[in-house]
Design a protein around this motif. Structure first.
Motif, mmCIF file in Angstrom:
data_model
loop_
_atom_site.group_PDB
_atom_site.id
_atom_site.type_symbol
_atom_site.label_atom_id
_atom_site.label_comp_id
_atom_site.label_asym_id
_atom_site.label_seq_id
_atom_site.Cartn_x
_atom_site.Cartn_y
_atom_site.Cartn_z
ATOM 1 N N ALA A 16 0.808 -1.227 0.000
ATOM 2 C CA ALA A 16 0.000 0.000 0.000
ATOM 3 C C ALA A 16 0.835 1.269 0.000
ATOM 4 C CB ALA A 16 -0.922 -0.007 1.231
ATOM 5 N N GLY A 19 1.930 3.185 -5.779
ATOM 6 C CA GLY A 19 1.287 2.587 -6.935
ATOM 7 C C GLY A 19 -0.180 2.226 -6.746
ATOM 8 N N ILE A 20 -0.520 1.063 -7.270
ATOM 9 C CA ILE A 20 -1.928 0.628 -7.317
ATOM 10 C C ILE A 20 -2.487 0.448 -5.893
ATOM 11 C CG2 ILE A 20 -3.478 -1.219 -8.097
ATOM 12 C CD1 ILE A 20 -1.403 -1.792 -10.371
ATOM 13 N N GLY A 21 -1.697 -0.182 -5.013
ATOM 14 C CA GLY A 21 -2.158 -0.433 -3.639
ATOM 15 C C GLY A 21 -2.452 0.866 -2.917
ATOM 16 N N SER A 41 7.962 0.293 3.477
ATOM 17 C CA SER A 41 8.292 1.729 3.654
ATOM 18 C C SER A 41 7.422 2.369 4.721
ATOM 19 C CB SER A 41 8.102 2.480 2.340
ATOM 20 O OG SER A 41 8.780 1.838 1.312
ATOM 21 N N LEU A 60 5.458 -4.057 7.300
ATOM 22 C CA LEU A 60 5.958 -5.436 7.313
ATOM 23 C C LEU A 60 6.670 -5.748 6.005
ATOM 24 C CD1 LEU A 60 3.962 -7.071 5.203
ATOM 25 C CD2 LEU A 60 2.438 -7.112 7.150
ATOM 26 N N ILE A 62 6.593 -8.708 3.383
ATOM 27 C CA ILE A 62 5.683 -9.827 3.067
ATOM 28 C C ILE A 62 6.434 -11.149 2.872
ATOM 29 C CG2 ILE A 62 5.596 -9.617 0.526
ATOM 30 C CD1 ILE A 62 2.466 -9.860 0.855
ATOM 31 N N ALA A 89 1.318 -6.383 -3.099
ATOM 32 C CA ALA A 89 2.789 -6.281 -3.050
ATOM 33 C C ALA A 89 3.375 -6.967 -4.277
ATOM 34 C CB ALA A 89 3.320 -6.931 -1.778
ATOM 35 N N GLY A 139 -2.748 -10.071 -9.696
ATOM 36 C CA GLY A 139 -1.894 -10.827 -10.621
ATOM 37 C C GLY A 139 -1.371 -9.883 -11.679
ATOM 38 N N LYS A 157 3.241 -14.522 -11.786
ATOM 39 C CA LYS A 157 1.874 -14.043 -11.991
ATOM 40 C C LYS A 157 0.996 -15.165 -12.545
ATOM 41 C CE LYS A 157 2.498 -9.939 -10.374
ATOM 42 N NZ LYS A 157 1.737 -9.456 -9.209
ATOM 43 N N PRO A 183 -4.018 -6.472 -14.068
ATOM 44 C CA PRO A 183 -3.830 -5.193 -14.762
ATOM 45 C C PRO A 183 -2.931 -5.350 -15.988
ATOM 46 C CG PRO A 183 -3.110 -5.085 -12.437
ATOM 47 C CD PRO A 183 -3.266 -6.523 -12.812
ATOM 48 N N PHE A 185 -0.630 -2.327 -18.312
ATOM 49 C CA PHE A 185 0.443 -1.426 -17.867
ATOM 50 C C PHE A 185 -0.127 -0.243 -17.067
ATOM 51 C CE2 PHE A 185 2.522 -3.501 -21.539
ATOM 52 C CZ PHE A 185 3.651 -3.958 -20.888
ATOM 53 N N VAL A 186 0.424 -0.056 -15.867
ATOM 54 C CA VAL A 186 -0.006 1.034 -14.984
ATOM 55 C C VAL A 186 1.230 1.850 -14.615
ATOM 56 C CG1 VAL A 186 -1.212 1.598 -12.831
ATOM 57 C CG2 VAL A 186 -1.796 -0.514 -14.054
ATOM 58 N N THR A 188 3.465 3.349 -12.413
ATOM 59 C CA THR A 188 3.804 3.276 -10.983
ATOM 60 C C THR A 188 5.334 3.163 -10.876
ATOM 61 O OG1 THR A 188 3.858 0.859 -10.889
ATOM 62 C CG2 THR A 188 1.705 1.886 -10.549
ATOM 63 N N PRO A 189 5.895 3.228 -9.663
ATOM 64 C CA PRO A 189 7.346 3.035 -9.527
ATOM 65 C C PRO A 189 7.828 1.721 -10.151
ATOM 66 C CG PRO A 189 6.443 3.890 -7.488
ATOM 67 C CD PRO A 189 5.268 3.622 -8.387
ATOM 68 N N LEU A 190 6.947 0.701 -10.154
ATOM 69 C CA LEU A 190 7.321 -0.610 -10.710
ATOM 70 C C LEU A 190 7.620 -0.525 -12.208
ATOM 71 C CD1 LEU A 190 6.449 -3.865 -9.446
ATOM 72 C CD2 LEU A 190 5.290 -3.630 -11.607
HETATM 73 N N1 LIG Z 1 2.267 -1.322 -12.704
HETATM 74 C C1 LIG Z 1 1.876 -2.228 -13.601
HETATM 75 O O1 LIG Z 1 1.903 -1.999 -14.832
HETATM 76 C C2 LIG Z 1 1.360 -3.564 -13.138
HETATM 77 C C3 LIG Z 1 0.825 -4.417 -14.106
HETATM 78 C C4 LIG Z 1 0.341 -5.658 -13.716
HETATM 79 C C5 LIG Z 1 0.403 -6.020 -12.389
HETATM 80 N N2 LIG Z 1 0.944 -5.182 -11.465
HETATM 81 C C6 LIG Z 1 0.994 -5.622 -10.062
HETATM 82 O O2 LIG Z 1 0.356 -4.666 -9.258
HETATM 83 C C7 LIG Z 1 0.878 -4.762 -7.935
HETATM 84 C C8 LIG Z 1 1.265 -3.362 -7.455
HETATM 85 O O3 LIG Z 1 2.335 -2.906 -8.246
HETATM 86 P P1 LIG Z 1 2.530 -1.370 -8.599
HETATM 87 O O4 LIG Z 1 2.590 -1.266 -10.053
HETATM 88 O O5 LIG Z 1 1.564 -0.563 -7.831
HETATM 89 O O6 LIG Z 1 4.034 -1.164 -8.104
HETATM 90 P P2 LIG Z 1 4.661 -0.383 -6.873
HETATM 91 O O7 LIG Z 1 4.209 1.012 -6.867
HETATM 92 O O8 LIG Z 1 6.117 -0.675 -6.951
HETATM 93 O O9 LIG Z 1 4.011 -1.114 -5.625
HETATM 94 C C9 LIG Z 1 4.493 -2.314 -5.120
HETATM 95 C C10 LIG Z 1 4.135 -2.370 -3.659
HETATM 96 O O10 LIG Z 1 4.608 -3.607 -3.141
HETATM 97 C C11 LIG Z 1 5.331 -3.331 -1.945
HETATM 98 N N3 LIG Z 1 6.334 -4.336 -1.701
HETATM 99 C C12 LIG Z 1 7.375 -4.702 -2.502
HETATM 100 N N4 LIG Z 1 8.128 -5.621 -1.870
HETATM 101 C C13 LIG Z 1 7.550 -5.834 -0.665
HETATM 102 C C14 LIG Z 1 7.875 -6.649 0.444
HETATM 103 N N5 LIG Z 1 8.948 -7.447 0.448
HETATM 104 N N6 LIG Z 1 7.069 -6.605 1.528
HETATM 105 C C15 LIG Z 1 5.983 -5.798 1.552
HETATM 106 N N7 LIG Z 1 5.637 -5.010 0.546
HETATM 107 C C16 LIG Z 1 6.401 -5.025 -0.552
HETATM 108 C C17 LIG Z 1 5.941 -1.952 -2.177
HETATM 109 O O11 LIG Z 1 6.240 -1.311 -0.960
HETATM 110 P P3 LIG Z 1 7.668 -1.253 -0.231
HETATM 111 O O12 LIG Z 1 8.714 -1.118 -1.293
HETATM 112 O O13 LIG Z 1 7.484 -0.083 0.659
HETATM 113 O O14 LIG Z 1 7.761 -2.537 0.530
HETATM 114 C C18 LIG Z 1 4.769 -1.249 -2.854
HETATM 115 O O15 LIG Z 1 3.878 -0.778 -1.881
HETATM 116 C C19 LIG Z 1 2.072 -5.707 -8.008
HETATM 117 O O16 LIG Z 1 1.660 -6.990 -7.604
HETATM 118 C C20 LIG Z 1 2.389 -5.735 -9.489
HETATM 119 O O17 LIG Z 1 3.030 -6.921 -9.882
HETATM 120 C C21 LIG Z 1 1.429 -3.957 -11.813
#
Ligand SMILES: NC(=O)c1ccc[n+]([C@@H]2O[C@H](COP(=O)([O-])OP(=O)(O)OC[C@H]3O[C@@H](n4cnc5c(N)ncnc54)[C@H](OP(=O)(O)O)[C@@H]3O)[C@@H](O)[C@H]2O)c1
Length: 255
Positions: A16, A19-21, A41, A60, A62, A89, A139, A157, A183, A185-186, A188-190
């Motif tokens: 949370a 990004g998406i969370g 964080s 925490l 995960i 996450a 996923g 995934k 999802p 492509f979104v 986000t930092p990812l």
């Molecule tokens: N962005 C896309 O295009 C996209 C597409 C398909 C699916 N997704 C999925 O959507 C979900 C959210 O991704 P996002 O795009 O929103 O990316 P993001 O902004 O990088 O968010 C990822 C979140 O996961 C947390 N995280 C990472 N490692 C962790 C750990 N060891 N323990 C606890 N928390 C952890 C991060 O927080 P901390 O670093 O603070 O721990 C952050 O809050 C992910 O499952 C990703 O695979 C994203």
């Protein structure tokens, strides 16, 4: 697209801090009774908590099953129930073709797959005891079929998609609902790390709207954005020869 109202009760969002969370947690504040937010964080989570709006930080990692279980117990003690849990996450970084980077692959499995398992293992006994619950697993459309440069991500995934289907079949009898979010492509930092043009890139805010809207319709799978998600759905069912030819052509077009 404005989000419809949902009534998710006491919600736990893992992943949370960005990004998406984060967009999802902030959007459902006001609809949920309480929102527990988790990630590593702590500062980002405390910043969310400082907004008030029923948000409480439970930092925490995960990948640490004991930490996840302790957080679940703490949240239950604090709110009296965990009605909805959103497992968002995720870890990813682009690899070069043929780069079988063990560290990065292990991180993908530990965060994306085992992380979700840790949360589910903590949540199922609580939800069984409550006689109800809803687990939302994030996923990805990249889990539908093999894609280039994703050895550390796509397979995790694909495993989550299979897991969500399995859990739906196993847990319905306990009145525990499973939702799978896939999802495209979104922004986000990812995905900031991606060095290629991402088709139909949407904002985290839009992604959160899609999720809330799909939850309101009680869908098992919430996939977005359209039409990208439908194209990926079609490719999922395409014969192998056609699939590899089409992906090959797209890659060539990229130069
Ligand atoms: N962005 C896309 O295009 C996209 C597409 C398909 C699916 N997704 C999925 O959507 C979900 C959210 O991704 P996002 O795009 O929103 O990316 P993001 O902004 O990088 O968010 C990822 C979140 O996961 C947390 N995280 C990472 N490692 C962790 C750990 N060891 N323990 C606890 N928390 C952890 C991060 O927080 P901390 O670093 O603070 O721990 C952050 O809050 C992910 O499952 C990703 O695979 C994203």
């Amino acid at each position: 697209m404005a989000s419809p109202q949902i009534d998710p009760g006491n919600v736990w969002v893992i992943g949370a801090s960005s990004g998406i969370g984060r967009a999802f947690a902030e959007k459902i504040a006001g609809m949920a009774q309480n929102i527990a937010v988790s990630a590593r964080s702590k500062d980002a989570l405390l910043d969310m908590e400082s907004q008030g709006r029923g948000i409480t930080a439970f930092p925490l990692d995960i990948t640490d099953a004991n930490a996840v279980e302790t957080a679940a117990r703490d949240i239950l003690g604090r709110f009296g129930a965990i009605d909805t849990a959103v497992l968002s996450a995720g870890a990813w970084r682009p690899l070069e073709p043929g780069d079988i980077d063990l560290e990065s692959i292990r991180a993908g499995v530990e965060v994306n797959y085992m992380g979700a398992i840790h949360a589910i293992s903590a949540l199922v006994p609580i939800m069984k005891q409550q006689g109800k619950g809803h687990i939302v697993i994030v996923g990805s459309l990249s889990g539908y079929r093999g894609l280039p440069r994703t050895v550390n991500y796509g397979p995790t995934k694909a495993a989550l998609i299979n897991l969500a289907e399995t859990l739906k079949l196993d847990l319905e009898r306990f009145n525990i609902r499973i939702t799978l979010v896939n999802p495209g492509f979104v922004d986000t930092p990812l995905t900031k790390k991606n060095d290629f043009k991402m088709p139909q890139l949407i904002s985290a805010d839009q992604a959160a709207d899609y999720i809330i809207s799909g939850m309101a319709k009680e869908r098992f799978e919430i996939r977005f954005p359209q039409p990208f998600a439908s194209v990926m759905g079609m490719l999922r069912n395409a014969p192998n020869a056609l699939y590899f030819r089409m992906v090959g052509r797209m890659l060539k077009g990229r130069g």
